[in-house]
Write an enzyme that holds these catalytic residues in place. Structure first.
Site, PDB file in Angstrom:
ATOM      1  N   ALA A 128       0.863  -1.187   0.000  1.00  0.00           N
ATOM      2  CA  ALA A 128       0.000   0.000   0.000  1.00  0.00           C
ATOM      3  C   ALA A 128       0.901   1.239   0.000  1.00  0.00           C
ATOM      4  CB  ALA A 128      -0.987  -0.035   1.143  1.00  0.00           C
ATOM      5  N   SER A 129       0.652   2.211   0.867  1.00  0.00           N
ATOM      6  CA  SER A 129       1.378   3.483   0.773  1.00  0.00           C
ATOM      7  C   SER A 129       2.837   3.416   1.199  1.00  0.00           C
ATOM      8  CB  SER A 129       0.650   4.564   1.581  1.00  0.00           C
ATOM      9  OG  SER A 129      -0.515   4.966   0.904  1.00  0.00           O
ATOM     10  N   VAL A 130       3.287   2.311   1.766  1.00  0.00           N
ATOM     11  CA  VAL A 130       4.730   2.138   1.964  1.00  0.00           C
ATOM     12  C   VAL A 130       5.422   2.130   0.600  1.00  0.00           C
ATOM     13  CG1 VAL A 130       6.519   0.596   2.884  1.00  0.00           C
ATOM     14  CG2 VAL A 130       4.423   0.977   4.182  1.00  0.00           C
TER      15      VAL A 130
ATOM     16  N   LYS B 134       5.141   4.323  -1.579  1.00  0.00           N
ATOM     17  CA  LYS B 134       5.449   5.690  -2.018  1.00  0.00           C
ATOM     18  C   LYS B 134       6.939   6.008  -1.932  1.00  0.00           C
ATOM     19  CE  LYS B 134       0.977   7.964  -1.372  1.00  0.00           C
ATOM     20  NZ  LYS B 134       0.087   6.825  -1.150  1.00  0.00           N
TER      21      LYS B 134
END
Length: 357
Positions: free
Chosen positions: A79-81, A83
């Site tokens: 998920a947003s890790v 980014k």
């Protein structure tokens, strides 16, 4: 290296003795992870000190239907890790001279409307672009998954911003999806291919940016949500197919290699790597004093903390780094709840006193 070897010798000696400190610490950690153990969606835990794994293990199941256990090789949807990898990909192209941080976004994505004319790549990286969140634009009767190209089309139809670029902070999945598209266009290759060739393969990582028809995810964990008294597979949702904001699958072993690369110039030269951890945008979010490029920054009691969480349907993850203590804690889980940030902080407390210099 001598320090790491000495530390490992002490830890092994402690584990060998019935009353050893490390044995009680391991018991404490297992107790904190107990809710992930057994025939339930599980988690993988990594604790690194001076680059060496003090804890590296899995709990529970990666696939309930098959009874597959979580191991250090299990790959979770970050998920947003993800980014931080999108930011690194952008910085690699800056290092190559292909991109510049002050490049206007419309130089690379010229079909975006005039309102986006003042947005630069720096604004996207630091969540200061003012872009409308694409999730707010999705039709309520959406059937299927949104792809990166769909996000671009949605934003092409919105000729307004939430604020003037650079004037405020708002966490933006839109911005990181567009960064993935910029990387693909500027490098003249697909974003998953760029990640594989420029980051994953050079570091020996088996991580994958998952796309339909692309390489499968080895040792894949599937996501679940607790519904009543049962676990239901909720591995994919409408926004689970976008890439730049959250589409990478990786294991704790992959992230150990990534963590090592954050401390030297094997991927990025020092000045560009430092930009990822520079406070570009202040925030009022809990434990987020500022945002860098793909990293949340916080002045903790044990020194500067670099961290990021990742939440999507069926997955909850977090990575914490105290660079001055050379301590990293990673928790990856394949369940919809709870968010593991508080848990990772409690686990870190078991090791932070030992990391004082």
């Amino acid at each position: 290296m001598r320090l790491a070897a000495a530390l490992l010798s002490c830890l092994l000696a402690a584990c060998a003795s019935p009353g050893g400190t490390m044995r009680s610490t391991a018991d404490q950690v297992d107790s904190m992870m107990a809710s992930y153990a057994g025939d339930v969606p599980g988690a993988a835990l990594l604790v690194l000190q001076d680059g060496e794994p003090l804890v590296r293990r899995g709990y529970g199941l990666a696939d309930l239907q098959q009874g597959t256990a979580v191991t250090p090789d299990t790959r979770f949807r970050l998920a947003s890790v993800s980014k931080q990898f999108t930011a690194a990909a952008t910085l690699l192209l800056v290092q190559d001279g292909t991109l510049a941080l002050d490049d206007p976004l419309r130089r690379w994505l010229p079909t975006l409307p005039p309102a986006t004319g003042g947005i630069t790549l720096h604004h996207l990286l630091s969540h200061s672009s003012g872009l409308v969140d694409y999730e707010d634009l999705l039709p309520p009767d959406l059937d299927g998954q949104v792809q990166d190209a769909d996000v671009l089309r949605l934003l092409e139809g919105v000729d307004r911003l939430d604020f003037e670029p650079g004037s405020a902070y708002r966490y933006s999945n839109s911005g990181y999806v567009l960064l993935g598209l910029v990387v693909a266009r500027a490098s003249n290759r697909g974003f998953p291919t760029f990640l594989r060739e420029r980051i994953f393969q050079p570091l020996g990582m088996g991580a994958v940016a998952l796309v339909d028809g692309g390489p499968p995810v080895p040792h894949r964990a599937y996501g679940y949500s607790e519904v009543g008294d049962a676990w239901t597979r909720t591995d994919q949702g409408p926004t689970s197919a976008t890439l730049g904001d959250g589409g990478i699958y990786a294991s704790i072993d992959d992230l150990a290699k990534w963590d090592a690369a954050l401390g030297d110039d094997r991927l990025l030269r020092d000045d560009l790597r430092a930009l990822a951890f520079t406070a570009h945008t202040s925030t009022d979010e809990p434990d987020v004093d500022a945002y860098g490029y793909g990293w949340r920054l916080h002045a903790s009691a044990h020194g500067p903390l670099q961290w990021h969480s990742g939440e999507s349907i069926g997955f909850r993850n977090v990575i914490l780094r105290w660079p001055e203590r050379r301590l990293t804690v990673v928790v990856l889980s394949n369940r919809n709840d709870p968010e593991p940030y508080a848990l990772a902080r409690r686990i870190a407390k078991e090791f932070l006193p030992r990391s004082r210099r």
